[in-house]
Scaffold this active site. Structure first.
Site, PDB file in Angstrom:
ATOM      1  N   ARG A  38      -2.012  -3.165  -0.387  1.00 47.79           N
ATOM      2  CA  ARG A  38      -3.684  -2.986  -0.358  1.00 47.79           C
ATOM      3  C   ARG A  38      -4.220  -2.979   1.178  1.00 47.79           C
ATOM      4  O   ARG A  38      -4.224  -4.021   1.773  1.00 47.79           O
ATOM      5  CB  ARG A  38      -4.458  -3.929  -1.289  1.00 47.79           C
ATOM      6  CG  ARG A  38      -5.587  -3.169  -1.804  1.00 47.79           C
ATOM      7  CD  ARG A  38      -6.033  -3.611  -3.305  1.00 47.79           C
ATOM      8  NE  ARG A  38      -7.330  -3.194  -3.398  1.00 47.79           N
ATOM      9  CZ  ARG A  38      -8.082  -4.167  -3.900  1.00 47.79           C
ATOM     10  NH1 ARG A  38      -8.048  -5.334  -4.143  1.00 47.79           N
ATOM     11  NH2 ARG A  38      -9.454  -3.745  -3.928  1.00 47.79           N
ATOM     12  N   GLY A  43      -2.960 -10.509   3.921  1.00 44.40           N
ATOM     13  CA  GLY A  43      -1.378 -10.223   4.478  1.00 44.40           C
ATOM     14  C   GLY A  43      -1.243  -8.654   4.899  1.00 44.40           C
ATOM     15  O   GLY A  43      -0.315  -8.629   5.854  1.00 44.40           O
ATOM     16  N   CYS A  44      -1.888  -7.845   4.349  1.00 39.78           N
ATOM     17  CA  CYS A  44      -1.640  -6.408   4.666  1.00 39.78           C
ATOM     18  C   CYS A  44      -2.194  -6.186   6.236  1.00 39.78           C
ATOM     19  O   CYS A  44      -1.738  -5.374   7.018  1.00 39.78           O
ATOM     20  CB  CYS A  44      -2.093  -5.428   3.548  1.00 39.78           C
ATOM     21  SG  CYS A  44      -1.417  -5.744   2.213  1.00 39.78           S
ATOM     22  N   THR A  45      -3.367  -6.953   6.262  1.00 35.67           N
ATOM     23  CA  THR A  45      -4.121  -6.828   7.586  1.00 35.67           C
ATOM     24  C   THR A  45      -3.122  -7.226   8.585  1.00 35.67           C
ATOM     25  O   THR A  45      -3.103  -6.712   9.805  1.00 35.67           O
ATOM     26  CB  THR A  45      -5.258  -7.368   7.489  1.00 35.67           C
ATOM     27  OG1 THR A  45      -6.444  -6.970   6.468  1.00 35.67           O
ATOM     28  CG2 THR A  45      -6.020  -7.523   8.720  1.00 35.67           C
ATOM     29  N   ALA A  48      -0.264  -4.676   9.570  1.00 30.10           N
ATOM     30  CA  ALA A  48      -0.749  -3.513   9.867  1.00 30.10           C
ATOM     31  C   ALA A  48      -1.066  -3.890  11.434  1.00 30.10           C
ATOM     32  O   ALA A  48      -0.642  -3.270  12.497  1.00 30.10           O
ATOM     33  CB  ALA A  48      -1.801  -2.980   9.319  1.00 30.10           C
TER      34      ALA A  48
END
Length: 151
Positions: A38, A43-45, A48
């Site tokens: 998401r 974590g995704c930030t 990325a």
């Protein structure tokens, strides 16, 4: 998870600007394809931003980075702008590519079971064959680990 040595499933998906990207567009280049749950989550930030920071080093090695989640084009655009991302994020709201790459799985979070994207990274060679597959991905470590593994 798809195994190394198998042909990567073809796809065509829109990026954060609404432009379409197909895997076949990248023939002749290696593609690092990472699936994440998401936009704008911790974590995704980290993942990325890690890929964005290292993008020039991946480019030097002839590798294109594509991130895929089930978030909308608009969500990807907000994520890109908020975090200053330099990588391409693809929107798979219909879960077609996510399912084709076998990353839509049952997940347990605080004892609750639900379906979701399992963070997975694939490296696809110039001919469209998976040469590396990793589903034990730690978001913050993935960009550095993949950069080190790509020769």
């Amino acid at each position: 998870m798809l195994q190394t040595g198998t042909k990567a499933p073809e796809f065509t998906l829109p990026d954060q600007n609404g432009e379409l990207h197909s895997l076949k567009d990248y023939r002749g280049k290696r593609v690092l394809l990472y699936f994440y749950p998401r936009d704008n989550t911790p974590g995704c930030t980290k993942q990325a931003c890690g890929y964005s920071e290292r993008y020039p080093q991946f480019e030097e090695k002839g590798v294109v980075i594509l991130g895929i989640s089930k978030d909308s084009v608009a969500s990807h655009k907000r994520f890109e702008e908020k975090q200053g991302l330099t990588i391409t994020l693809l929107s798979d709201t219909e879960l077609e590519v996510i399912q084709a790459y076998d990353v839509w799985k049952e997940k347990k979070n605080y004892g609750k079971v639900s379906m979701g994207v399992v963070r997975t990274t694939y490296l696809i060679d110039e001919e469209g064959v998976i040469i590396q597959a990793n589903d034990k991905v730690k978001a913050a470590e993935d960009p550095e680990k993949m950069l080190a593994e790509i020769s």
